[in-house]
Design a protein around this motif. Structure first.
Motif, mmCIF file in Angstrom:
data_model
loop_
_atom_site.group_PDB
_atom_site.id
_atom_site.type_symbol
_atom_site.label_atom_id
_atom_site.label_comp_id
_atom_site.label_asym_id
_atom_site.label_seq_id
_atom_site.Cartn_x
_atom_site.Cartn_y
_atom_site.Cartn_z
ATOM 1 N N HIS A 42 0.822 -1.210 0.000
ATOM 2 C CA HIS A 42 0.000 0.000 0.000
ATOM 3 C C HIS A 42 0.862 1.269 0.000
ATOM 4 N N ALA A 43 2.037 1.191 0.611
ATOM 5 C CA ALA A 43 2.930 2.356 0.557
ATOM 6 C C ALA A 43 3.294 2.672 -0.893
ATOM 7 N N ASP A 44 3.602 1.641 -1.666
ATOM 8 C CA ASP A 44 3.887 1.850 -3.088
ATOM 9 C C ASP A 44 2.650 2.359 -3.815
ATOM 10 N N GLY A 45 1.498 1.801 -3.480
ATOM 11 C CA GLY A 45 0.270 2.234 -4.120
ATOM 12 C C GLY A 45 -0.047 3.686 -3.831
ATOM 13 N N ILE A 46 0.156 4.105 -2.599
ATOM 14 C CA ILE A 46 -0.110 5.496 -2.215
ATOM 15 C C ILE A 46 0.815 6.437 -2.964
ATOM 16 N N GLN A 47 2.105 6.119 -2.988
ATOM 17 C CA GLN A 47 3.055 7.009 -3.656
ATOM 18 C C GLN A 47 2.770 7.092 -5.152
ATOM 19 N N ALA A 48 2.533 5.936 -5.773
ATOM 20 C CA ALA A 48 2.272 5.952 -7.218
ATOM 21 C C ALA A 48 1.018 6.751 -7.530
ATOM 22 N N LYS A 49 -0.030 6.574 -6.753
ATOM 23 C CA LYS A 49 -1.273 7.292 -7.026
ATOM 24 C C LYS A 49 -1.116 8.781 -6.746
ATOM 25 N N ALA A 50 -0.393 9.118 -5.689
ATOM 26 C CA ALA A 50 -0.194 10.530 -5.355
ATOM 27 C C ALA A 50 0.630 11.226 -6.427
ATOM 28 N N GLN A 51 1.685 10.576 -6.892
ATOM 29 C CA GLN A 51 2.582 11.229 -7.828
ATOM 30 C C GLN A 51 2.068 11.194 -9.264
ATOM 31 N N ARG A 52 1.059 10.387 -9.522
ATOM 32 C CA ARG A 52 0.450 10.372 -10.857
ATOM 33 C C ARG A 52 -0.962 10.954 -10.837
ATOM 34 N N GLU A 53 -1.366 11.503 -9.718
ATOM 35 C CA GLU A 53 -2.737 11.976 -9.604
ATOM 36 C C GLU A 53 -3.027 13.078 -10.619
ATOM 37 N N TYR A 54 -2.116 14.018 -10.773
ATOM 38 C CA TYR A 54 -2.328 15.087 -11.747
ATOM 39 C C TYR A 54 -2.410 14.508 -13.164
ATOM 40 N N MET A 55 -1.496 13.623 -13.502
ATOM 41 C CA MET A 55 -1.495 13.049 -14.850
ATOM 42 C C MET A 55 -2.807 12.338 -15.136
ATOM 43 N N ASN A 56 -3.333 11.653 -14.151
ATOM 44 C CA ASN A 56 -4.539 10.860 -14.335
ATOM 45 C C ASN A 56 -5.825 11.677 -14.245
ATOM 46 N N THR A 57 -5.705 12.967 -13.924
ATOM 47 C CA THR A 57 -6.900 13.803 -13.810
ATOM 48 C C THR A 57 -6.723 15.038 -14.692
ATOM 49 N N GLU A 58 -6.193 16.104 -14.130
ATOM 50 C CA GLU A 58 -6.070 17.355 -14.881
ATOM 51 C C GLU A 58 -5.093 17.261 -16.044
ATOM 52 N N GLY A 59 -4.219 16.263 -16.026
ATOM 53 C CA GLY A 59 -3.325 16.063 -17.154
ATOM 54 C C GLY A 59 -4.058 15.617 -18.405
ATOM 55 N N HIS A 60 -5.303 15.179 -18.232
ATOM 56 C CA HIS A 60 -6.198 14.874 -19.358
ATOM 57 C C HIS A 60 -5.591 13.897 -20.353
ATOM 58 N N TRP A 61 -5.070 12.787 -19.822
ATOM 59 C CA TRP A 61 -4.764 11.696 -20.737
ATOM 60 C C TRP A 61 -6.069 11.163 -21.307
#
Length: 963
Positions: A702-721
């Motif tokens: 879950h630590a890896d999951g939290i970091q990956a989701k936190a650091q890609r949150e912009y890309m996956n939302t406002e980054g509009h992929w």
């Protein structure tokens, strides 16, 4: 950005020639998109000219402060490039209303045109055009090569603008086109130190912007008096483009002006600010006047005006980040890192230039980390820490879960519109929402997520994407699934037994059975086409390949085969598995192998072995389902093949707890534990915890999951992929909280043991849950409530044997996942879709052990009466109720009862016996119930078999009236 368009890609276009041969889904657009583009002007910025390129035609208007829009101009049809003055607008919003929504805007520029002088700047550099100077400086060679490769010979008139005193060689007549067209390319070398060989060395003098501290504000051009004829209303039109030094295919400005013959003019072009690299500058000037050539610009002075670096950095950083962000959106599917592919070279240049000027740009660094595949180590991250007394695993799991909710919330709140789609094209949107059921089944906002998924499902049909049970368009084997078959499948997870959903899936199974999955001349059941739709199936030899990506489309067959043991669904799955096994072979190393692709007509194979191709993991669901339904161990040989090639982790795509169910722990667990101990979080982490009970594996996961989701949150939302490229992965959360993966994209066998519905809002995110070692006859639930109050949840069971079960529960005081002290025992009935209520006390670790006592009748073998969406219609003082038979066998006589909010019977009607839908066609009856006037809030219709016989599910027996 010129690399994008508005709207996105309408492949299902109504425009001539756009939807008539190879059909593809709509991508990166709304169904109703392309009607109006709204552009907000920066506060205080004034514009009075709009230049637009593209086929779009319609009305441009402006509004401000909430006032009605005022029309500025009409753009006619048939114009590709237009230049229009408009009344000055300061701030506010520009609106372009498109007449034909599929027609695109390629570029739109808004300018302020005035007689304001050029600014003094912090630095000015002056260059003079000399058409007779041979443009052979080494630092313009790349631009010359680009021009020669981009323009035909008559359009290659190229000159240099040099500072006074810079040396140059004189050009010969053959270095300019003999019959030039009226366009001239002006090259300004970034420095004079790159003169070619055999030229005198420069001493005690330099002139360049290399390593310039300040930023480029704009470019001034002293246009000479043109001795040329006027072509338009006494004027000579000119088009001037200044190219981006790091990407010459991009214009920093593209503006059209006109001058009178014989009149000198100074033109100040206020660019977006740039901190320049050592790349040379290229600008082009084109004219409508015949005779315009390189000599026409002799003596023209060009001034590069610089401004304070701190001020210039703002626009430079903003633009470079936007360019990198948007251009990476074009590559997030391909994931290339080869600079030979120009799309990657472009985004690499943009991001490199961003980090050159702002090396600590947080989002830029996160993008680069993603693009460079974490090869330089992760960016810094401060992980949340568990409050005192809270188990670290429980805190980490709920924090991980919150990130998944935030991701889904953002897409619903910011991207889903009333039509139901998310703007990625419904095909890609349907991939996105494969993430919804897993989160809902974990207890997070189930009603909200179901409403969102339902809206998209309705949009699929409203948009005409289904014909005869398959996609309306003819397309490849994977996109045929992603045109709504996947959405219908996802709907059943959250609407188990809903007649509309079940019958839509039945229609698709029937279509596959009759038209797509067929016996070949050798007697093998295979996919007969890899390019098909509901109206046409391509059957020429080139389109007869069964591919790994053919198999996700079996999703409806898996679900209907599970729901009511439908014989056709099960025959399709087992037949495909049998035929695949029949094509097994021995490879050149003497190993048993499955082929990658199989040709329907001939039985020939190609593409090497299955394990080496894309989508091989998705095929394993077919073998798993065949084994589940038949118990025949020969289907497991495909799984063993997968494990032999890639280890037990190669089965991570199978949703069930395969290690426990197959009893392979002694063989596979040591390898999975070793993998987890090596720091490889994921499937191996969960299996290592399951084998050892050590929750530190879960903490790391879950630590890896939290970091990956936190650091890609912009890309996956406002980054509009694109909407099929964004994800907040939840499959490991599902394995932990549900005892298996319910659903993720292309993971089509439902593998979850349980699901959760909490009584209190947001309670799912305060209760950590683990389902340990689940199998059909035994599982354990470990829970920790991080909140301050007790919460209750309905736990529904799924992949369990129907029958009488015993639940033993109590408190775990020492963290060993066993009950300490007195335990409570309760006997209950569990089966697929049945529920029982659990209570989670605050601040305690609790254990609930479930064990099968006596097996009962399998639910999928039963009859089933169902009502659901659209089945209850109010007609004045009467209810019309359409009742469906959805089970494995025919129903007996049934009864429909109208109840008020307190459960009191108000009316009833008999339901005739209905046959089972063994032919995959709906079996229905309509009954009428009298409806009295007055307040009907909370009234509901309930259906049941008259003898009270058990059914496939009770979830489709009640519908509440809309009013």
């Amino acid at each position: 950005i010129a690399e994008t368009t508005w709207p996105g890609v309408y492949n299902r276009s109504r425009l001539p020639g756009r939807n008539d041969y190879f059909q593809l889904p709509d991508w990166n657009t709304y169904v109703e998109g392309g009607q109006q583009l709204d552009l907000t002007l920066p506060p205080g910025e004034t514009v009075n000219r709009v230049e637009l390129r593209g086929a779009a035609y319609g009305t441009l208007s402006a509004s401000a402060d909430g006032q009605p829009a005022t029309t500025l101009l009409q753009r006619p049809q048939g114009v590709v490039r237009s230049v229009d003055p408009i009344p000055a607008q300061t701030g506010g919003v520009l609106h372009f209303r498109n007449t034909a929504q599929e027609t695109p805007i390629q570029e739109i520029w808004a300018y302020q045109v005035s007689d304001a002088p050029e600014p003094a700047g912090t630095v000015r550099q002056r260059y003079v055009i000399d058409s007779q100077a041979l443009p052979d400086y080494l630092n313009v060679a790349a631009l010359r090569q680009y021009i020669d490769g981009r323009y035909p010979a008559a359009e290659r008139s190229t000159v240099m603008a040099l500072p006074k005193g810079a040396g140059s060689r004189r050009r010969g007549a053959t270095t300019l086109p003999a019959h030039p067209l009226p366009i001239v390319h002006v090259l300004i070398p970034s420095g004079v130190g790159d003169a070619p060989a055999a030229q005198p060395l420069i001493r005690s003098w330099a002139y360049s912007w290399e390593n310039m501290h300040d930023g480029l504000d704009g470019v001034a051009i002293d246009l000479p008096a043109l001795d040329l004829p006027a072509t338009h209303d006494g004027l000579i039109p000119l088009n001037i483009r200044i190219k981006d030094p790091i990407w010459p295919a991009r214009d920093m400005i593209d503006v059209s002006v006109s001058v009178r013959p014989g009149e000198k003019r100074t033109l100040w072009l206020d660019l977006r600010d740039r901190i320049l690299t050592a790349d040379s500058l290229w600008l082009s000037i084109a004219s409508a006047a015949p005779g315009f050539n390189a000599a026409s610009l002799d003596g023209a002075e060009i001034r590069m005006v610089f401004k304070d670096r701190e001020e210039a950095t703002k626009e430079h950083v903003a633009d470079r980040f936007n360019q990198a962000r948007d251009n990476w959106g074009f590559l997030v599917e391909e994931h290339t890192t080869s600079k030979r592919q120009r799309l990657y070279a472009r985004v690499y240049a943009d991001l490199t230039d961003l980090l050159r000027v702002d090396p600590d740009h947080e989002l830029g660094r996160l993008y680069w980390n993603y693009i460079s595949y974490n090869s330089q180590g992760r960016p810094p991250f401060t992980a949340p820490t568990a409050p005192k007394g809270v188990p670290a695993w429980a805190f980490a799991q709920t924090e991980d879960l919150k990130y998944v909710r935030r991701f889904v919330d953002w897409w619903i709140d910011h991207r889903q519109i009333a039509y139901g789609d998310f703007g990625g094209g419904i095909s890609d949107d349907s991939d996105l929402t494969q993430q919804w059921p897993g989160l809902a089944l974990m207890g997070v906002q189930p009603d909200r997520l179901n409403a969102s998924l339902t809206a998209l499902s309705d949009a699929v049909y409203r948009n005409g994407m289904f014909s005869n049970g398959l996609s309306t368009i003819e397309t490849d084997e994977l996109h045929a699934y992603e045109e709504g078959i996947n959405t219908n499948s996802a709907m059943l997870y959250l609407n188990w037994g809903d007649p509309l959903t079940v019958e839509r899936l039945m229609e698709t199974v029937k279509a596959f059975d009759e038209r797509i999955i067929l016996r070949n001349p050798q007697g093998h059941l295979l996919f007969s086409s890899n390019w098909y739709g509901g109206n046409k199936v391509y059957r020429e030899p080139n389109w007869q390949w069964q591919k790994p990506y053919s198999f996700p489309a079996l999703h409806p067959a898996f679900l209907i085969g599970q729901y009511n043991a439908d014989a056709t669904s099960r025959a399709l799955v087992t037949g495909l598995a049998d035929s695949y096994l029949a094509h097994a072979y021995t490879d050149d190393k003497g190993r048993w192998a499955l082929p990658n692709e199989i040709h329907w007509a001939t039985g020939k194979t190609r593409g090497g072995e299955l394990n080496s191709g894309s989508g091989g993991g998705d095929v394993m669901h077919t073998f798993w389902a065949a084994w589940r339904w038949s118990g025949d161990a020969r289907y497991l040989k495909a799984l063993d093949y997968r494990v032999e090639r890639g280890g037990p982790g190669a089965l991570a795509n199978l949703g069930e707890n395969v290690v426990e169910v197959l009893g392979r722990g002694e063989e596979w667990n040591p390898r999975l534990i070793a993998d987890a101990d090596a720091g490889n979080t994921g499937f191996s982490s969960l299996m290592a915890w399951q084998a050892t009970g050590d929750k530190r594996y879960l903490q790391a996961l879950h630590a890896d999951g939290i970091q990956a989701k936190a650091q890609r949150e912009y890309m996956n939302t406002e980054g509009h992929w694109w909407s099929d490229r964004v994800e907040a992965p939840s499959e490991f959360l599902q394995r932990a909280r549900l005892g298996g993966i319910a659903l993720k994209r292309n993971q089509s066998w439902p593998g979850h043991t349980v699901s959760w519905r909490f009584a209190q809002p947001d309670a799912a995110e305060q209760v950590a849950l683990l389902v340990h070692a689940p199998s059909p006859d035994r599982f354990k639930v470990i829970a920790y409530n991080l909140g301050t109050r007790a919460v209750e949840a309905d736990m529904s069971t799924w992949n369990v044997t129907a029958g009488q079960w015993r639940m033993t529960s109590g408190v775990d005081r020492d963290g060993d996942d066993t009950i300490d002290g007195k335990a409570t025992t309760r006997d209950l009935t569990l089966e697929r879709s049945a529920s029982t209520t659990l209570r989670f006390a605050p601040g305690q670790s609790q254990v609930f052990e479930f064990a099968l006592v006596q097996a009962g009748t399998p639910v999928e073998q039963r009859a089933d009466l169902g009502i659901g969406r659209g089945d209850v219609r109010v007609d004045g003082q009467q209810l019309h109720v359409t009742v469906h038979s959805l089970g494995h066998v025919a129903t007996g006589v049934g009864v429909a009862v109208l109840e008020d909010a307190k459960g009191r019977e108000r009316a009833r009607a008999d339901i005739p016996a209905l046959g089972a839908p063994t032919d995959l066609l709906p079996k229905t009856a309509t009954v009428r119930l009298p409806l009295s006037a007055g307040n009907r809030s909370g009234w509901r219709v309930r259906v049941m078999q008259a003898d009270g016989a058990a059914e496939v599910t009770q979830r489709n027996n009640v519908v509440t009236l809309d009013r």
